[in-house]
Design an enzyme around this catalytic site. Structure first.
Site, PDB file in Angstrom:
ATOM      1  N   ASP A 142     -25.018  15.887  17.897  1.00 58.71           N
ATOM      2  CA  ASP A 142     -24.592  14.512  17.655  1.00 58.71           C
ATOM      3  C   ASP A 142     -25.167  13.495  18.644  1.00 58.71           C
ATOM      4  OD1 ASP A 142     -23.222  12.229  16.925  1.00 58.71           O
ATOM      5  OD2 ASP A 142     -21.243  13.118  16.883  1.00 58.71           O
ATOM      6  N   HIS A 181     -19.949  11.058   7.838  1.00 58.68           N
ATOM      7  CA  HIS A 181     -18.985  11.038   8.960  1.00 58.68           C
ATOM      8  C   HIS A 181     -17.604  10.769   8.370  1.00 58.68           C
ATOM      9  CE1 HIS A 181     -22.227   9.098  11.750  1.00 58.68           C
ATOM     10  NE2 HIS A 181     -21.998  10.297  12.240  1.00 58.68           N
ATOM     11  N   GLN A 188     -29.943   8.653  20.499  1.00 56.61           N
ATOM     12  CA  GLN A 188     -28.840   8.625  21.478  1.00 56.61           C
ATOM     13  C   GLN A 188     -29.094   9.558  22.666  1.00 56.61           C
ATOM     14  OE1 GLN A 188     -25.055   8.955  19.368  1.00 56.61           O
ATOM     15  NE2 GLN A 188     -25.610   7.276  18.001  1.00 56.61           N
ATOM     16  N   HIS A 247     -17.376  15.829  11.656  1.00 59.89           N
ATOM     17  CA  HIS A 247     -16.176  15.656  12.492  1.00 59.89           C
ATOM     18  C   HIS A 247     -14.928  16.144  11.755  1.00 59.89           C
ATOM     19  CE1 HIS A 247     -18.841  13.680  15.202  1.00 59.89           C
ATOM     20  NE2 HIS A 247     -18.997  12.623  14.431  1.00 59.89           N
ATOM     21  N   HIS A 283     -28.185  12.293  16.121  1.00 59.86           N
ATOM     22  CA  HIS A 283     -28.739  10.927  16.131  1.00 59.86           C
ATOM     23  C   HIS A 283     -29.712  10.942  17.306  1.00 59.86           C
ATOM     24  CE1 HIS A 283     -25.387   9.825  13.547  1.00 59.86           C
ATOM     25  NE2 HIS A 283     -24.548  10.285  14.452  1.00 59.86           N
TER      26      HIS A 283
HETATM   27  C1  NGQ Z   1     -22.927   7.031  14.935  1.00 58.78           C
HETATM   28  N1  NGQ Z   1     -21.420   8.479  16.095  1.00 58.78           N
HETATM   29  O1  NGQ Z   1     -23.209   6.609  13.804  1.00 58.78           O
HETATM   30  O2  NGQ Z   1     -23.779   7.196  15.791  1.00 58.78           O
HETATM   31  C2  NGQ Z   1     -21.482   7.347  15.216  1.00 58.78           C
HETATM   32  C3  NGQ Z   1     -20.790   6.180  15.828  1.00 58.78           C
HETATM   33  C4  NGQ Z   1     -19.693   4.922  13.954  1.00 58.78           C
HETATM   34  C5  NGQ Z   1     -20.351   9.290  16.075  1.00 58.78           C
HETATM   35  N2  NGQ Z   1     -19.462   9.076  15.164  1.00 58.78           N
HETATM   36  C6  NGQ Z   1     -20.746   4.942  15.016  1.00 58.78           C
HETATM   37  N3  NGQ Z   1     -20.209  10.237  16.932  1.00 58.78           N
HETATM   38  O3  NGQ Z   1     -19.105   5.932  13.586  1.00 58.78           O
HETATM   39  O4  NGQ Z   1     -19.461   3.818  13.436  1.00 58.78           O
HETATM   40 ZN    ZN Z   2     -22.752  11.108  14.009  1.00 64.30          ZN
END
Ligand code: NGQ
Ligand code: ZN
Length: 455
Positions: A321, A233, A62, A270, A59
């Site tokens: 990530d 995810h 980030q 993950h 992403h």
């Molecule tokens: C994200 N990141 O979409 O950036 C996610 C967090 C979520 C990670 N999972 C947000 N590491 O899963 O709702």
């Molecule tokens: Zn992610």
């Protein structure tokens, strides 16, 4: 179709799936693909030459908040409180900021040895959810950033529709992520027009929290999802497993396999919390486990069952990530170290006596990362893209290392990067540790960050 041979290179030692070969000739065609790998003389590259690593989960935005969420909050800090900080940060990013941040990140990736990035992209619209005048403006900013940096891209526009397993609507801060199925399919179609040897467009489903069952069915039934990478995810947090059990009567991975034909096109990002049956099921399916060990540590996710998964011949790759670290070396190192810390044993990823942990992990992540990227990469062989790394053979750390020890030293024995030169699709993007456009890209990044800090 193979083009004309543009350049011939010779590697003193070349990494192949079977191990190191000596004095290997690499013939690169004018389209940046390898026309052949054999024996003979060309321009000498250096002592240790290996394939570039695909980064299967990013992403990009980030990167610019790395380090800004490490101060104790008023309640119990967790993944979910981090997510609120991340949403607030995301709200400040428009197309120009995204391009500047992503280009800087991609330069850092190249210098660390990543030659392809799978961008799991969900910042689609303006912060209040209104589409930009050009609806794909944010995706185009990422395409442009990758082009500037010279990294190859698997762009995964994300479908994000609901705020939880129960199908609740998006929270105000999630509105800019949202699509319905038809508008998502239009986005995919417009992005596919940009595909090339260095740009693949795939599909991302944000999570089972964000994609209702009916939408999942529509996407999978649509021709647009045939034969392209599909990333999701899944099962990153215990809370997510519990919510899925409570609302759907099954664990996330179990539910996904019951509702989708999961195979090698899929990357399960993950997949931290797995029952033994789920671990075996992912391994059997050929899907890629998309592991992001430094982010998973930073967010307090938990540990992936690596030893069982490797025993079951599962496919894996790594991603950076949230980019609190940008280095395949560190991802693979921490993938192994997490297991050592929890089992109090050593050399977990290697299966047989005499196997090298570093080689096992590097080879696995090349293969899984290439599968997740949906492009012919990850191996230096005919008809693969010419993506390679040359290690610094003058580094003291590599003195007197031989074929048996060089990769373990690369992964486990250093802090300074040993990646000296990087080629993507036949083009040199990093030479002598310097990226071809790093000063301009860093200067623009700094001025964007200073502007953001004033608000
Ligand atoms: C994200 N990141 O979409 O950036 C996610 C967090 C979520 C990670 N999972 C947000 N590491 O899963 O709702
Ligand atoms: Zn992610």
């Amino acid at each position: 179709m193979a083009g004309t041979i543009a350049t011939r290179y010779t590697a003193d030692r070349l990494w192949t799936p079977q191990g190191w070969t000596s004095d290997a000739l690499l013939e690169v065609d004018d389209g940046g693909m390898l026309a052949g790998v054999g024996a003979g003389e060309g321009e000498r590259l250096g002592r240790w030459v290996l394939p570039g690593m695909p980064n299967l989960h990013s992403h990009a935005f980030q990167r610019a908040m790395a380090g800004l969420a490490e101060r104790k909050g008023k309640s119990d800090d967790s993944f979910w409180t981090w997510r609120e900080t991340m949403y607030a940060f995301a709200a400040t990013i428009g197309p120009d900021e995204l391009q500047a941040i992503a280009a800087q990140l991609y330069v850092e990736m190249l210098k660390a040895g990543y030659t392809q990035v799978c961008e799991f992209h969900y910042l689609h619209h303006q912060p209040d959810g209104t589409p930009y005048a050009q609806p794909e403006a944010m995706s185009l900013a990422l395409i442009e950033a990758a082009r500037e940096a010279g990294i190859a891209l698997t762009l995964l526009p994300v479908l994000y529709m609901s705020g939880g397993f129960d199908g609740r609507p998006l929270a105000p801060r999630q509105r800019r992520f949202g699509h319905d199925v038809p508008s998502y399919l239009r986005l995919l179609e417009s992005l596919r027009a940009h595909e090339s040897d260095k740009l693949r467009v795939g599909i991302a489903l944000h999570s089972l929290r964000a994609v209702p069952e009916d939408a999942l069915r529509q996407i999978l039934a649509n021709d647009a999802s045939k034969d392209c990478p599909i990333h999701i995810h899944i099962a990153e947090q215990i809370g997510e497993v519990q919510d899925c059990l409570a609302t759907r009567g099954a664990r996330p991975v179990e539910w996904l396999f019951d509702h989708a034909p999961v195979d090698a096109r899929w990357t399960l990002v993950h997949a931290t919390h797995l029952s033994d049956a789920e671990t075996a099921q992912i391994a059997r399916s050929g899907a890629v486990a998309g592991l992001c060990p430094t982010t998973e540590a930073n967010l307090g996710d938990g540990l992936f069952p690596l030893a069982d998964y490797i025993d079951a011949k599962g496919t894996l790759g790594v991603g950076s990530d949230s980019h609190i670290s940008v280095s395949p070396v560190e991802e693979l190192r921490w993938l192994e170290y997490g297991q050592r810390l929890s089992t109090r044993h050593r050399n977990i990823a290697a299966c047989h006596q005499g196997d090298s942990v570093g080689e096992t992990l590097w080879r696995a992540a090349l293969h899984g990362g290439a599968t997740a990227s949906g492009l012919p990469i990850g191996e230096l062989r005919a008809n693969a893209r010419a993506d390679l790394l040359v290690l610094d053979d003058r580094a003291p750390l590599l003195a007197a290392r031989d074929e048996r020890s060089v990769i373990d030293s690369f992964l486990f024995a250093g802090n300074a990067s040993l990646v000296r030169d990087v080629m993507v699709g036949g083009e040199w993007v990093v030479r002598g540790f310097v990226h071809r456009d790093e000063e301009r890209i860093a200067a623009r990044y700094r001025s964007v960050m200073e502007r953001l800090a004033q608000h």
